[in-house]
Design a protein around this motif. Structure first.
Motif, mmCIF file in Angstrom:
data_model
loop_
_atom_site.group_PDB
_atom_site.id
_atom_site.type_symbol
_atom_site.label_atom_id
_atom_site.label_comp_id
_atom_site.label_asym_id
_atom_site.label_seq_id
_atom_site.Cartn_x
_atom_site.Cartn_y
_atom_site.Cartn_z
ATOM 1 N N LEU A 508 0.829 -1.196 0.000
ATOM 2 C CA LEU A 508 0.000 0.000 0.000
ATOM 3 C C LEU A 508 0.866 1.248 0.000
ATOM 4 O O LEU A 508 0.607 2.201 -0.757
ATOM 5 C CB LEU A 508 -0.921 -0.006 1.220
ATOM 6 N N SER A 511 2.357 1.884 -3.374
ATOM 7 C CA SER A 511 1.343 2.327 -4.344
ATOM 8 C C SER A 511 0.980 3.786 -4.120
ATOM 9 O O SER A 511 0.823 4.547 -5.078
ATOM 10 C CB SER A 511 0.100 1.439 -4.235
ATOM 11 N N LEU A 512 0.836 4.182 -2.866
ATOM 12 C CA LEU A 512 0.500 5.578 -2.566
ATOM 13 C C LEU A 512 1.604 6.522 -3.041
ATOM 14 O O LEU A 512 1.334 7.676 -3.391
ATOM 15 C CB LEU A 512 0.270 5.755 -1.069
ATOM 16 N N VAL A 515 0.851 7.142 -6.925
ATOM 17 C CA VAL A 515 -0.438 7.657 -7.412
ATOM 18 C C VAL A 515 -0.510 9.152 -7.114
ATOM 19 O O VAL A 515 -0.303 9.582 -5.974
ATOM 20 C CB VAL A 515 -1.612 6.919 -6.745
ATOM 21 N N THR A 524 2.030 13.209 -4.483
ATOM 22 C CA THR A 524 1.403 11.897 -4.480
ATOM 23 C C THR A 524 0.486 11.753 -3.267
ATOM 24 O O THR A 524 0.514 12.590 -2.351
ATOM 25 C CB THR A 524 2.461 10.782 -4.434
ATOM 26 N N TYR A 526 0.881 9.655 -1.008
ATOM 27 C CA TYR A 526 1.764 9.469 0.140
ATOM 28 C C TYR A 526 2.252 10.817 0.662
ATOM 29 O O TYR A 526 2.347 11.025 1.880
ATOM 30 C CB TYR A 526 2.951 8.592 -0.251
ATOM 31 N N ASN A 598 -6.544 3.848 -9.517
ATOM 32 C CA ASN A 598 -5.101 3.712 -9.684
ATOM 33 C C ASN A 598 -4.454 3.024 -8.494
ATOM 34 O O ASN A 598 -3.532 2.224 -8.652
ATOM 35 C CB ASN A 598 -4.465 5.080 -9.923
ATOM 36 N N VAL A 599 -4.925 3.321 -7.285
ATOM 37 C CA VAL A 599 -4.390 2.635 -6.102
ATOM 38 C C VAL A 599 -4.669 1.134 -6.204
ATOM 39 O O VAL A 599 -3.768 0.300 -6.030
ATOM 40 C CB VAL A 599 -4.994 3.207 -4.809
ATOM 41 N N GLN A 602 -2.629 -0.421 -9.183
ATOM 42 C CA GLN A 602 -1.199 -0.587 -8.912
ATOM 43 C C GLN A 602 -0.967 -1.791 -8.007
ATOM 44 O O GLN A 602 -0.048 -2.591 -8.234
ATOM 45 C CB GLN A 602 -0.651 0.679 -8.258
#
Length: 775
Positions: A508, A511-512, A515, A524, A526, A598-599, A602
């Motif tokens: 996770l 991925s964050l 995106v 992003t 994140y 997208n999250v 991915q």
């Protein structure tokens, strides 16, 4: 190639004109027989050394050869020469040909008309991860979503409830899309029992002798009947609320008035039954729900998931099961009421004033209730066997097609379900479309399969998803490696939240980081949480009413749910419309849906694309270690409270449990060592390593309880006497000498936890000959 041809030519030249290094001398003598010739052959010097030279007077070895045979030998020699030449040409062509670095998924570039086909054309490069993520982002742009939501919503007034014509129409639409994408698709049908209110005898509430309200909203799986008792206001109905009321009013045999929120409807009713209430009324307080006072609430009160009348078993057609009830079904009547009806009750109530923490915004004094305030609740509903349809489409992997990532979304809803079901279904279908196009047109190659699932009867407690798992538990074991839940992925824009298995935390986070944020340009998702600890600001515990919960707690499949959220009080009402969703997201719901897709995309592609399944085994061990540390601390507290000479204190040792978690840590480190020192291009080696990774979550399901009686067997996230949380609670009860404490049961719980962790560690270690069982 030229060198090889020259070598072949030299060989041929030597064969006919050159003198070999080792040869045979032929002494020709005219034979008296004119029809044949006699050839006297002397062996070469090398052969002479082997067989010995003939002494004088000894016979010489001679061969007689006919002219025809000589001609044949010449033909054979010519043919052999031709074969050597052809082989030399082919070897030279192959050895000097440039290696084909393009993958099988990348086609050769066709030559244009008039182009010399002998010219070498550079092959297309293999797609790297950045190419994949960029392509996914292009295909899941906000513009792609802005026109798609209407495809999976129904006209106003058309029912979305499970098994309705509207639900079936949407199912056929999803199935049609999967077929148009040339995906392997199918329809999985189940026959489940779904309750519906009686149209002839509506649910009602009576205060004294006055009927103060009837309601269309209802709580599925409530006990049917009529209950009467003094009304008591119990805030949200949490255990802490009941602990406060124990000192103030008598809850036993009462009708509890509760406000919605904080915990699920099912938990409220279960807590009420535990304290002896006979009925529960739940209303939306304006402090939590800023909508009209006449708005109806819908929900369910099954403390579990799936069809509660086939617990632990699938509900297929014509399956014969004995009568059964889930232990999570309530034994008391429960009903939702509007805020307007709740206001009437409060205005009639007496008793002590409620504490400040209990007060809401109805605009009237909040009181706990008096003995004279008698309320009668009538719940009338019927159980109907209903056919529901789960729709599936699969994109098959090329290397391990028998292992797959499941991505699912609920399709049904009580009302319009814009945020509850439509957004999730749209994201599901668009994600399937994007990845299908990437594999078909953009040459993306996946190692593992992706299964896209559209569930029905999600509003009744993940019934469709749970029945599918119960029907195929053995098929899902070691095959379904992760479940990604898309329900309610957009219900606001203030923050991003996620609940997941610890095995998925690292995935996770990665991925964050890739995106783009829909809130801040150039950042992003994140980055939006980088100022604080991302886990603290994003991660939260997974609740039982989460659609991902049964995948993890029932099937042992690492699971995740996530959402963009904010103030959105319309779930479970007929006000869950796109108008309200647009307002709650500042008209950015398409951008948020694209980011959510997208999250999910991915994460799914990483799980299906990478050599090794990206599940963080070490992080799961960290979470287990935290629980073990907490157990150690409370055991020491218990020993101090009981005294070292007590029987329980003498027999209680945490050594075995500590060794078990130590075994897990060693196995995780050994796995990492194996990964670092293995040839990951070797398919068999990858398969062996992935086997060790995939089984971790499943091995945390307790083998000491029945799946029929205790379906949620996970020791960290499940519910029941086998869980570590129950063990911790029992330690506190023993310390306080509470009447519900049981030393013998506690010893069993302690042993169950120890051996479940140790068994998980053993399997993670690899083959049985690698296990170092120190216990």
């Amino acid at each position: 190639m030229a060198t090889t041809i020259n070598q072949a030519r030299t060989s041929i030249f030597k064969m006919f004109n050159g003198e070999p290094r080792s040869y045979t001398r032929f002494n020709l003598a005219q034979n008296s027989d004119a029809d044949s010739s006699q050839v006297e052959m002397k062996l070469s010097s090398d052969v002479d050394d082997e067989v010995g030279n003939p002494e004088d007077g000894q016979a010489r070895v001679t061969y007689t050869q006919s002219p025809l045979r000589t001609y044949k030998n010449i033909c054979y020699l010519a043919l052999g020469t031709l074969v050597v030449f052809i082989l030399g040409y082919l070897v030279g062509y192959v050895s000097h040909r440039k290696p084909d670095v393009a993958s099988a998924a990348c086609p050769t570039v066709p030559t244009e008309e008039g182009q010399d086909e002998g010219l070498e054309v550079a092959p297309l490069p293999r797609m790297n991860w950045n190419d994949i993520t960029n392509l996914l982002e292009q295909k899941l742009s906000p513009s792609a979503f802005s026109t798609k939501f209407s495809d999976f919503s129904l006209p106003r007034g058309v029912s979305h409830e499970a098994g309705s014509d509207g639900d079936n129409k949407l199912a056929n639409k999803v199935l049609g899309v999967f077929k148009d994408l040339n995906m392997k698709s199918w329809n999985d049908e189940h026959f489940v029992k779904l309750p519906h209110p009686s149209s002839d005898n509506p649910n009602k509430v009576i205060f004294g002798t006055e009927v103060i309200g009837t309601t269309k909203g209802y709580l599925a799986y409530s006990e049917v009947g009529t209950a009467t008792g003094r009304v008591v206001y119990a805030n949200y109905g949490t255990l802490d609320d009941f602990l406060y009321l124990d000192k103030k009013v008598e809850v036993n045999s009462s009708v509890l008035l509760l406000r919605a929120g904080n915990i699920s409807f099912a938990e409220k009713v279960a807590n009420a039954a535990k304290y002896g209430a006979v009925a529960v009324l739940i209303y939306p307080d304006p402090s939590n729900y800023n909508f009209a006072g006449s708005t109806e609430l819908y929900g369910h009160v099954h403390l579990g998931s799936g069809d509660p009348y086939t617990p632990g078993m699938p509900s297929f057609k014509n399956t014969q099961f004995p009568p059964a009830r889930s232990s999570g079904l309530p034994t008391i009547v429960a009903q939702t009421i509007t805020a307007d009806i709740a206001l009437k009750i409060f205005q009639k109530m007496g008793g002590d004033p409620a504490p400040n923490s209990f007060k809401g915004s109805l605009g009237t004094p909040y009181k706990l209730g008096s003995v004279d305030n008698v309320v009668t609740v009538t719940v009338s509903s019927t159980l109907n066997e209903t056919a529901i349809h789960n729709i599936f489409g699969v994109i098959k992997g090329n290397e391990e097609p028998d292992r797959y990532v499941v991505i699912g979304a609920q399709r049904d809803s009580w009302g319009p379900g814009a945020a509850k079901s439509t957004v999730g279904t749209t994201v599901l279908v668009e994600l399937a479309r994007a990845i299908s196009e990437m594999t078909r047109n953009d040459h993306l190659s996946l190692r593992r399969s992706l299964v896209f699932a559209s569930w029905s009867a999600g509003e009744y407690g993940s019934v469709g998803a749970t029945e599918w798992q119960e029907g195929y538990l053995s098929s899902l074991n070691m095959k379904a490696i992760t479940y990604i839940n898309l329900d309610g992925v957009v219900i606001g824009r203030q923050k991003f939240k996620a609940s997941a298995s610890p095995l998925l935390y690292d995935l996770l986070q990665k991925s964050l980081k890739q995106v783009k944020s829909p809130f801040n340009t150039g950042k992003t998702l994140y980055d939006d949480h980088a100022a604080s600890n991302w886990e603290t600001s994003i991660l939260e515990a997974m609740k039982m009413d989460d659609a991902a919960y049964p995948f993890m707690a029932l099937s042992g499949i690492p699971s995740i749910s996530f959402r963009f959220c904010g103030e959105y009080p319309y779930l479970g009402t007929t006000l869950d419309t796109f108008d309200h969703l647009q307002a709650s997201t500042s008209y950015k719901y398409a951008e948020l849906a694209a980011a959510a897709a997208n999250v999910a995309g991915q994460m799914a592609l990483r799980l299906a694309h990478d050599h090794l399944v990206p599940l963080d085994v070490a992080r799961s061990g960290t979470e287990i270690r935290k629980k073990v540390t907490d157990i150690n601390r409370r055991v020491n507290q218990l020993k101090n409270a009981l005294g070292l000479n007590s029987t329980l204190a003498k027999g209680l040792s945490v050594q075995w449990l500590n060794i078990a978690i130590g075994s897990y840590g060693r196995a995780a480190r050994d796995l990492q060592y194996t990964i670092d020192n293995s040839d990951l291009e070797n398919m068999e080696m990858r398969r062996i390593i992935n086997d060790r990774i995939i089984k971790v979550e499943h091995n945390l399901l307790s083998p000491y309880v029945s799946v029929r009686d205790v379906p949620f067997r996970h020791i960290l996230f499940g519910s029941g006497c086998h869980t570590i949380q129950t063990l911790l609670d029992h330690l506190d009860a023993l310390k306080q000498n509470a009447p519900e404490s049981d030393a013998d049961l506690f010893r069993n719980q302690f042993a169950w936890a120890t051996w479940t962790i140790q068994s998980c560690a053993n399997d993670l270690a690899g083959p049985v000959w690698e296990i170092n069982n120190e216990i």
